[in-house]
Design a protein around this motif. Structure first.
Motif, PDB file in Angstrom:
ATOM      1  N   MET A   1     -14.024 -34.671  23.029  1.00  0.00           N
ATOM      2  CA  MET A   1     -15.151 -35.324  23.683  1.00  0.00           C
ATOM      3  C   MET A   1     -14.705 -36.313  24.750  1.00  0.00           C
ATOM      4  SD  MET A   1     -17.992 -34.152  22.553  1.00  0.00           S
ATOM      5  CE  MET A   1     -17.128 -32.601  22.703  1.00  0.00           C
TER       6      MET A   1
ATOM      7  N   ASN B   1     -15.587 -30.286  28.440  1.00  0.00           N
ATOM      8  CA  ASN B   1     -16.918 -30.716  28.028  1.00  0.00           C
ATOM      9  C   ASN B   1     -18.038 -29.803  28.527  1.00  0.00           C
ATOM     10  OD1 ASN B   1     -16.677 -33.242  26.417  1.00  0.00           O
ATOM     11  ND2 ASN B   1     -15.513 -33.888  28.208  1.00  0.00           N
TER      12      ASN B   1
ATOM     13  N   SER C   1     -19.761 -35.919  29.217  1.00  0.00           N
ATOM     14  CA  SER C   1     -19.297 -36.008  27.832  1.00  0.00           C
ATOM     15  C   SER C   1     -20.138 -37.014  27.061  1.00  0.00           C
ATOM     16  CB  SER C   1     -17.827 -36.453  27.797  1.00  0.00           C
ATOM     17  OG  SER C   1     -17.726 -37.840  28.129  1.00  0.00           O
TER      18      SER C   1
END
Length: 555
Positions: free
Chosen positions: A20, A148, A385
């Motif tokens: 992430m 992402n 993200s």
């Protein structure tokens, strides 16, 4: 844009799918150690990894142009979110403004070879114009490196965004695989209560209610369709007259019948909705400057409670800011949303005032003017993200959220999230115009999860109505994206002619003195459009539509 220092390293063997936060990949040491005694130590080999740009490691400075007449980028660093990104992530964004004339600005930049690093714009012909001229940077080599977008949008969505050459040039904004959107109707609570809280479900109910408002509140606009010149509230009303009708059909100027797109001018739903709209306008039940008013004028009316019913593609933006302003002085004031209006006899659960697409709203493209396109893609990927989205939506950690839940993604919202609703609304009203890579799934899931634990009176105004109404009443229009031809093609020239005919006809129809005149205006528009080559344009769009359907089926 400042160039970063990048180490020369070899290809990495694997990426952590699902990372992430963009982080640097450090090299390790390996190999055998020396034995005891006289043996020379063997040379150790250091496995290396592919170089990655790490957002926040080095300064990143770039220019961005929002390709819209209405868009003026807020000062970067002027709000808590962008200030944090500027100071802590070392990212500075210099805006290139359209000056209210995006088409002229766009063409001038191309002609003078002075394109900005990033352009934020609608999907479609202008993107293709840049691509065909060789002015855009493809993203394909970055997708696995910065994961992402690939993780949250998925391969199918990415494939839908690819250009004819098979490459990806567009980074989507507010993409999603689940329903989202804000289109619908907002009602002034105080006026509604004072008028006895009448039934407000059908088009007949709405008409009767607006008549009541006009009679009792001469200084209030009964119905405001936001920017009617852009469709907005008029398109919302269109969907009230047929089950499963989409406002998107008006946008593409084509109505599906079987496997073909047909004329919007002859569509009986469109004709009936324009007759209804003209009646509201004629009887002064609709804002009399609906075709000329500015967004600021609408905002001012909402903030002062001088609108009884408000409909637009995103009424929550104005309403969520106006609501706390009104309730601060009068707890009985403010706004609420209603289930979409429908014509008597229709199933209210098959009425969809708004649409969503898996690809969301618009896109960011990186031009070849950029000195370091990979750094820009890395930023866009970080921006979409969970970390980037948290900062944009709820500001830096510490005020409206502190820490993360056990899933490592969902923010733990603080007491201020609910007690300082006005402050949060003010932050989001600013950051909405710097949200270029919105991740709908993450944002919606994070706030809905928390909001569901709160009592009704403490829920965020916008989130509450999204959860209760708007997300349930938006229909999927992914199949109708990217239907427009290139402007300089034969079909593109026809499209512009039809567009001019449509805009003129809609304005004339709104000002019509009766239903018969609305019909006459649309009859003439149909004839003029056919003379301009409308049938050929609809054939082109039908082919594109059918191609989309095949892509969505995986073919």
């Amino acid at each position: 844009m400042r160039l970063r220092k990048r180490a020369l390293t070899s290809t990495m063997t694997a990426l952590l799918a699902g990372a992430m936060i963009l982080t640097g990949c450090a090299g390790g040491t390996g190999g055998k150690t020396a034995s005891e005694g006289a043996k020379e130590p063997e040379k150790t080999e250091t496995p290396t990894t592919e170089s990655k740009y790490v957002v926040g490691q080095d300064p990143l400075d770039f220019t961005l142009y929002g390709h819209y007449d209405w868009y003026t980028m807020p000062p970067w660093g002027g709000d808590d979110a962008s200030k944090y990104i500027k100071e802590n992530m070392k990212v500075n964004v210099t805006p290139i403004q359209s000056g209210g004339n995006a088409a002229q600005k766009f063409n001038t930049m191309i002609a003078s070879n002075s394109l900005p690093d990033i352009i934020w714009m609608d999907r479609g012909s202008d993107v293709e114009k840049l691509r065909q001229a060789g002015l855009l940077v493809p993203y394909d080599e970055y997708l696995d490196k910065y994961p992402n977008l690939k993780e949250w949008l998925g391969e199918a969505g990415i494939n839908m965004l690819r250009s004819e050459d098979g490459k990806l040039y567009q980074f989507p904004n507010w993409y999603s695989s689940q329903p989202y959107g804000n289109a619908g109707y907002v009602v002034n609570k105080k006026i509604y209560t004072e008028l006895g809280s009448p039934k407000l479900e059908t088009t007949d109910d709405l008409y009767k209610y607006l008549v009541m408002v006009k009679e009792k509140y001469p200084n209030v606009v009964p119905f405001d369709p936001h920017l009617a010149k852009d469709g907005q509230g008029l398109d919302i009303l269109y969907t009230a007259f047929a089950e499963n009708a989409q406002s998107r059909w008006i946008g593409i100027r084509g109505v599906p019948q079987g496997d073909k797109l047909t004329s919007i001018f002859t569509d009986p739903i469109f004709r009936e909705s324009m007759q209804y709209s003209a009646k509201l306008f004629r009887e002064k039940l609709m804002s009399q400057d609906a075709m000329t008013q500015t967004a600021d004028q609408v905002k001012e009316k909402m903030n002062t409670g001088r609108v009884a019913v408000y409909a637009s593609a995103s009424p929550t933006e104005n309403a969520m800011n106006a609501h706390p302003l009104l309730t601060a002085n009068d707890p009985e004031a403010g706004y609420f949303m209603i289930w979409p209006i429908h014509k008597e006899g229709l199933d209210k659960n098959k009425i969809f005032p708004g649409t969503y697409t898996q690809l969301g709203w618009n896109v960011s493209v990186i031009t070849k003017s950029a000195k370091d396109p990979e750094a820009l893609f890395a930023f866009l990927d970080w921006y979409t993200s969970p970390e980037g989205q948290r900062i944009q939506m709820w500001g830096p950690e510490g005020k409206y959220w502190q820490g993360l839940e056990d899933d490592g993604l969902t923010p733990k919202f603080t007491e201020q999230y609910t007690t300082d609703a006005e402050g949060l609304a003010k932050l989001q009203a600013t950051t909405t115009n710097i949200q270029w890579t919105g991740n709908t799934i993450y944002v919606d899931q994070a706030k809905a999860k928390f909001e569901s634990t709160l009592p009704e009176e403490k829920r965020n105004w916008s989130t509450r109505w999204q959860h209760e109404i708007t997300w349930k009443t938006q229909s999927n229009a992914t199949e109708f994206i990217n239907l427009d031809p290139m402007p300089d093609s034969e079909e593109g020239i026809i499209r512009q002619r039809v567009e001019d005919i449509y805009l003129e006809a809609r304005a004339k129809a709104l000002y019509a003195k009766d239903d018969a005149e609305v019909t006459s205006v649309l009859d003439k528009a149909e004839a003029d459009a056919q003379t301009a080559g409308y049938a050929k344009l609809l054939e082109f769009k039908t082919q594109r539509w059918q191609e989309n359907l095949k892509k969505m089926e995986g073919n």
